[in-house]
Scaffold this active site. Sequence first.
Site, PDB file in Angstrom:
ATOM      1  N   SER A 191       0.835  -1.195   0.000  1.00 45.87           N
ATOM      2  CA  SER A 191       0.000   0.000   0.000  1.00 45.87           C
ATOM      3  C   SER A 191       0.870   1.245   0.000  1.00 45.87           C
ATOM      4  CB  SER A 191      -0.916   0.018   1.225  1.00 45.87           C
ATOM      5  OG  SER A 191      -1.592   1.250   1.327  1.00 45.87           O
ATOM      6  N   TYR A 206      -2.912  -0.898  10.031  1.00 49.64           N
ATOM      7  CA  TYR A 206      -2.940  -1.251   8.608  1.00 49.64           C
ATOM      8  C   TYR A 206      -1.624  -0.846   7.940  1.00 49.64           C
ATOM      9  CZ  TYR A 206      -4.103  -1.018   3.644  1.00 49.64           C
ATOM     10  OH  TYR A 206      -4.088  -1.156   2.280  1.00 49.64           O
TER      11      TYR A 206
END
Length: 318
Positions: A191, A206
């Site tokens: 990400s 995350y």
Amino acid sequence: MEICTYFKSQPSWLLLLFALGSISILKFTLSLINSLYIYFLRPAKNLRRYGSWAIITGPTDGIGKAFAFQLARKGLNLVLVARNPDKLRDVSESIRSKHSNVEIKTVVMDFSGDIDDGVRRIKETIEGLEVGILINNAGMSYPYAKYFHEVDEELLGNLLKINVEGTTKVTQAVLGNMLKRKRGAIVNMGSGAAALIPSYPFYSVYAGAKTYVDQFTRCLHVEYKKSGIDVQCQVPLYVATKMTSIRRASFLVASPEGYAKAALRFVGYEARCTPYWPHALMGYVVSALPESVFESFNIKRCLQIRKKGMLKDSKKKE
């Protein structure tokens, strides 16, 4: 001669500044040329040379589903891994309706449940298959921005289990198959929250989990390159999926189909990449800004997301 005389007459500090400036301009020019080649001219690799089968985790929606269709279009057979058997059946039938020559096997696996049992079923399914590509796409993020102390035990556990443990164990389960043939490509979905952005507040677990995926991937890239296995971490920014809660694609927000098409052109190259070029451009701009400037903007944006999410939660409880 006049030019040489001119330079000799200048103070040394001015010559040093000129030299440094020239080097900076040269580096920028070479970097720009390289980027233009990579994103617009470099040919994609023939993915079938890795093997005739590809495994995709999380293929029933978003990027994973788009990957499945793109790989089927290239003639690869598919092993689809997800927790919902009905959705697996639906996506399999949808792919077969467009690519009737593609073989499809499915594995029901809940990444928030018994991962070891799911990994066992993956191993049984791929026994004897020429698995060339693994795309570790299954993952999860927060439902909306939260302070770390607001992350409940279930969400915390799932973030680590799905993003970290699931990716790690599925990779290990498939790697042996590739090593036997000394060919394979592994793509782990990272990400931009971990690789392109200085910090990602209100999504700390995350971002931390995806940082693990990034470093894990780059280590494997070095370990197995000489064994004929290309390991890569892809770091997208915004994609219009259910996980990101972004409904519409735009110039800076990729559609799942647009992202997957760009992503497959990068398989087999860099250890870490951002395949969708507007995302790479956005990452360059962010890296050029002072961290304090971007953090100020990002905090305001995340707090707005948090406010909307909390409002939705309160309405559900009414």
